[in-house]
Design a protein around this motif. Structure first.
Motif, PDB file in Angstrom:
ATOM      1  N   GLU A   1       6.286  24.633 -34.089  1.00 50.53           N
ATOM      2  CA  GLU A   1       5.982  25.479 -35.240  1.00 50.53           C
ATOM      3  C   GLU A   1       4.484  25.648 -35.422  1.00 50.53           C
ATOM      4  OE1 GLU A   1       7.826  24.413 -38.913  1.00 50.53           O
ATOM      5  OE2 GLU A   1       9.713  23.916 -37.931  1.00 50.53           O
ATOM      6  N   ILE A   2       4.106  26.811 -35.932  1.00 51.99           N
ATOM      7  CA  ILE A   2       2.717  27.074 -36.277  1.00 51.99           C
ATOM      8  C   ILE A   2       2.660  27.543 -37.722  1.00 51.99           C
ATOM      9  CG2 ILE A   2       1.908  27.569 -33.928  1.00 51.99           C
ATOM     10  CD1 ILE A   2       2.223  30.531 -34.556  1.00 51.99           C
ATOM     11  N   GLU A   3       1.485  27.413 -38.319  1.00 49.54           N
ATOM     12  CA  GLU A   3       1.297  27.864 -39.694  1.00 49.54           C
ATOM     13  C   GLU A   3      -0.093  28.455 -39.842  1.00 49.54           C
ATOM     14  OE1 GLU A   3      -0.013  24.038 -42.198  1.00 49.54           O
ATOM     15  OE2 GLU A   3       1.927  23.793 -41.179  1.00 49.54           O
ATOM     16  N   LEU A   4      -0.260  29.282 -40.850  1.00 47.08           N
ATOM     17  CA  LEU A   4      -1.567  29.897 -41.118  1.00 47.08           C
ATOM     18  C   LEU A   4      -2.570  28.859 -41.585  1.00 47.08           C
ATOM     19  CD1 LEU A   4      -0.800  33.207 -43.034  1.00 47.08           C
ATOM     20  CD2 LEU A   4      -2.114  32.989 -40.935  1.00 47.08           C
ATOM     21  N   THR A   5      -3.824  29.042 -41.205  1.00 47.16           N
ATOM     22  CA  THR A   5      -4.889  28.224 -41.761  1.00 47.16           C
ATOM     23  C   THR A   5      -5.076  28.612 -43.223  1.00 47.16           C
ATOM     24  OG1 THR A   5      -6.582  29.813 -41.124  1.00 47.16           O
ATOM     25  CG2 THR A   5      -6.116  28.060 -39.537  1.00 47.16           C
TER      26      THR A   5
ATOM     27  N   CYS B   1       3.957  27.915 -30.912  1.00 41.47           N
ATOM     28  CA  CYS B   1       2.819  27.483 -30.095  1.00 41.47           C
ATOM     29  C   CYS B   1       3.144  27.734 -28.619  1.00 41.47           C
ATOM     30  CB  CYS B   1       2.558  25.996 -30.334  1.00 41.47           C
ATOM     31  SG  CYS B   1       1.303  25.295 -29.246  1.00 41.47           S
ATOM     32  N   PRO B   2       2.261  28.403 -27.896  1.00 39.81           N
ATOM     33  CA  PRO B   2       2.540  28.673 -26.482  1.00 39.81           C
ATOM     34  C   PRO B   2       2.483  27.419 -25.608  1.00 39.81           C
ATOM     35  CG  PRO B   2       0.378  29.508 -27.083  1.00 39.81           C
ATOM     36  CD  PRO B   2       1.026  29.035 -28.343  1.00 39.81           C
ATOM     37  N   LYS B   3       1.858  26.367 -26.113  1.00 44.20           N
ATOM     38  CA  LYS B   3       1.752  25.131 -25.329  1.00 44.20           C
ATOM     39  C   LYS B   3       2.995  24.259 -25.457  1.00 44.20           C
ATOM     40  CE  LYS B   3      -1.288  21.237 -24.429  1.00 44.20           C
ATOM     41  NZ  LYS B   3      -2.542  20.584 -24.785  1.00 44.20           N
ATOM     42  N   CYS B   4       3.434  24.002 -26.695  1.00 42.18           N
ATOM     43  CA  CYS B   4       4.549  23.078 -26.905  1.00 42.18           C
ATOM     44  C   CYS B   4       5.805  23.740 -27.460  1.00 42.18           C
ATOM     45  CB  CYS B   4       4.124  21.949 -27.831  1.00 42.18           C
ATOM     46  SG  CYS B   4       3.952  22.427 -29.568  1.00 42.18           S
ATOM     47  N   LYS B   5       5.712  25.027 -27.793  1.00 42.44           N
ATOM     48  CA  LYS B   5       6.809  25.794 -28.404  1.00 42.44           C
ATOM     49  C   LYS B   5       7.162  25.288 -29.801  1.00 42.44           C
ATOM     50  CE  LYS B   5       7.160  27.954 -24.485  1.00 42.44           C
ATOM     51  NZ  LYS B   5       5.845  28.263 -24.036  1.00 42.44           N
TER      52      LYS B   5
ATOM     53  N   CYS C   1       0.001  19.958 -31.327  1.00 36.57           N
ATOM     54  CA  CYS C   1      -0.986  20.029 -30.240  1.00 36.57           C
ATOM     55  C   CYS C   1      -2.418  19.877 -30.736  1.00 36.57           C
ATOM     56  CB  CYS C   1      -0.863  21.363 -29.506  1.00 36.57           C
ATOM     57  SG  CYS C   1       0.669  21.560 -28.608  1.00 36.57           S
ATOM     58  N   SER C   2      -2.598  19.867 -32.057  1.00 38.41           N
ATOM     59  CA  SER C   2      -3.929  19.834 -32.675  1.00 38.41           C
ATOM     60  C   SER C   2      -4.792  20.999 -32.195  1.00 38.41           C
ATOM     61  CB  SER C   2      -4.624  18.501 -32.395  1.00 38.41           C
ATOM     62  OG  SER C   2      -3.928  17.454 -33.017  1.00 38.41           O
ATOM     63  N   LEU C   3      -4.189  22.202 -32.220  1.00 38.58           N
ATOM     64  CA  LEU C   3      -4.886  23.409 -31.794  1.00 38.58           C
ATOM     65  C   LEU C   3      -4.823  24.471 -32.884  1.00 38.58           C
ATOM     66  CD1 LEU C   3      -3.585  23.760 -28.130  1.00 38.58           C
ATOM     67  CD2 LEU C   3      -5.837  22.967 -28.859  1.00 38.58           C
ATOM     68  N   VAL C   4      -5.854  25.325 -32.902  1.00 34.63           N
ATOM     69  CA  VAL C   4      -5.884  26.488 -33.787  1.00 34.63           C
ATOM     70  C   VAL C   4      -6.050  27.724 -32.919  1.00 34.63           C
ATOM     71  CG1 VAL C   4      -7.108  27.674 -35.644  1.00 34.63           C
ATOM     72  CG2 VAL C   4      -6.923  25.181 -35.677  1.00 34.63           C
ATOM     73  N   TYR C   5      -5.156  28.678 -33.112  1.00 29.63           N
ATOM     74  CA  TYR C   5      -5.221  29.960 -32.413  1.00 29.63           C
ATOM     75  C   TYR C   5      -5.836  30.963 -33.375  1.00 29.63           C
ATOM     76  CZ  TYR C   5      -2.085  27.552 -29.270  1.00 29.63           C
ATOM     77  OH  TYR C   5      -1.553  26.634 -28.402  1.00 29.63           O
ATOM     78  N   GLU C   6      -6.975  31.522 -33.007  1.00 29.67           N
ATOM     79  CA  GLU C   6      -7.685  32.460 -33.873  1.00 29.67           C
ATOM     80  C   GLU C   6      -6.902  33.756 -34.081  1.00 29.67           C
ATOM     81  OE1 GLU C   6     -12.286  32.365 -33.643  1.00 29.67           O
ATOM     82  OE2 GLU C   6     -11.504  32.385 -31.585  1.00 29.67           O
ATOM     83  N   ILE C   7      -7.154  34.395 -35.221  1.00 25.47           N
ATOM     84  CA  ILE C   7      -6.637  35.732 -35.499  1.00 25.47           C
ATOM     85  C   ILE C   7      -7.847  36.651 -35.538  1.00 25.47           C
ATOM     86  CG2 ILE C   7      -5.458  37.224 -37.142  1.00 25.47           C
ATOM     87  CD1 ILE C   7      -3.935  34.728 -38.099  1.00 25.47           C
ATOM     88  N   ARG C   8      -7.868  37.628 -34.635  1.00 25.48           N
ATOM     89  CA  ARG C   8      -8.971  38.592 -34.561  1.00 25.48           C
ATOM     90  C   ARG C   8      -8.422  39.997 -34.792  1.00 25.48           C
ATOM     91  NH1 ARG C   8     -10.733  36.559 -28.827  1.00 25.48           N
ATOM     92  NH2 ARG C   8     -11.025  34.371 -29.296  1.00 25.48           N
ATOM     93  N   ASP C   9      -8.991  40.709 -35.733  1.00 24.47           N
ATOM     94  CA  ASP C   9      -8.542  42.073 -36.052  1.00 24.47           C
ATOM     95  C   ASP C   9      -7.034  42.113 -36.298  1.00 24.47           C
ATOM     96  OD1 ASP C   9     -11.155  43.107 -35.762  1.00 24.47           O
ATOM     97  OD2 ASP C   9     -10.881  43.241 -33.586  1.00 24.47           O
ATOM     98  N   ASP C  10      -6.546  41.127 -37.036  1.00 23.68           N
ATOM     99  CA  ASP C  10      -5.130  40.998 -37.402  1.00 23.68           C
ATOM    100  C   ASP C  10      -4.212  40.729 -36.212  1.00 23.68           C
ATOM    101  OD1 ASP C  10      -5.741  41.374 -40.087  1.00 23.68           O
ATOM    102  OD2 ASP C  10      -5.393  43.530 -39.995  1.00 23.68           O
ATOM    103  N   ILE C  11      -4.768  40.277 -35.079  1.00 29.41           N
ATOM    104  CA  ILE C  11      -3.968  39.975 -33.891  1.00 29.41           C
ATOM    105  C   ILE C  11      -4.142  38.497 -33.542  1.00 29.41           C
ATOM    106  CG2 ILE C  11      -3.609  40.463 -31.435  1.00 29.41           C
ATOM    107  CD1 ILE C  11      -4.845  43.255 -32.029  1.00 29.41           C
ATOM    108  N   PRO C  12      -3.042  37.724 -33.547  1.00 32.86           N
ATOM    109  CA  PRO C  12      -3.144  36.320 -33.140  1.00 32.86           C
ATOM    110  C   PRO C  12      -3.448  36.214 -31.643  1.00 32.86           C
ATOM    111  CG  PRO C  12      -1.031  36.770 -34.214  1.00 32.86           C
ATOM    112  CD  PRO C  12      -1.706  38.084 -33.985  1.00 32.86           C
ATOM    113  N   ILE C  13      -4.441  35.422 -31.304  1.00 33.13           N
ATOM    114  CA  ILE C  13      -4.804  35.199 -29.900  1.00 33.13           C
ATOM    115  C   ILE C  13      -4.071  33.937 -29.445  1.00 33.13           C
ATOM    116  CG2 ILE C  13      -6.704  34.921 -28.260  1.00 33.13           C
ATOM    117  CD1 ILE C  13      -6.727  37.580 -29.925  1.00 33.13           C
TER     118      ILE C  13
END
Length: 60
Positions: A19-23, A13-17, A34-46
């Motif tokens: 772990e992240i996991e796939l939805t 996670c760019p905010k807290c560093k 952080c209770s955040l979801v980072y979208e994946i667009r065209d196979d690229i995580p934003i």
């Protein structure tokens, strides 16, 4: 193709560093700390905090 396992292993996670996991739909990356979801667009995580969406628990 989706996001590779190798990439998922090194992304944090760019905010807290934390772990992240796939939805469940594999259309985003969840940071539960952080209770955040980072979208994946065209196979690229934003991985921009300002573009992250609120995480709504198990409803993803």
């Amino acid at each position: 193709m989706g996001v590779s396992k190798e990439l998922l292993e090194i992304l944090v996670c760019p905010k807290c560093k934390g772990e992240i996991e796939l939805t469940p739909k594999e259309d985003g990356l969840i940071c539960k700390a952080c209770s955040l979801v980072y979208e994946i667009r065209d196979d690229i995580p934003i991985m921009l905090v300002e573009e992250a969406l609120p995480y709504k628990g198990n409803s993803e």
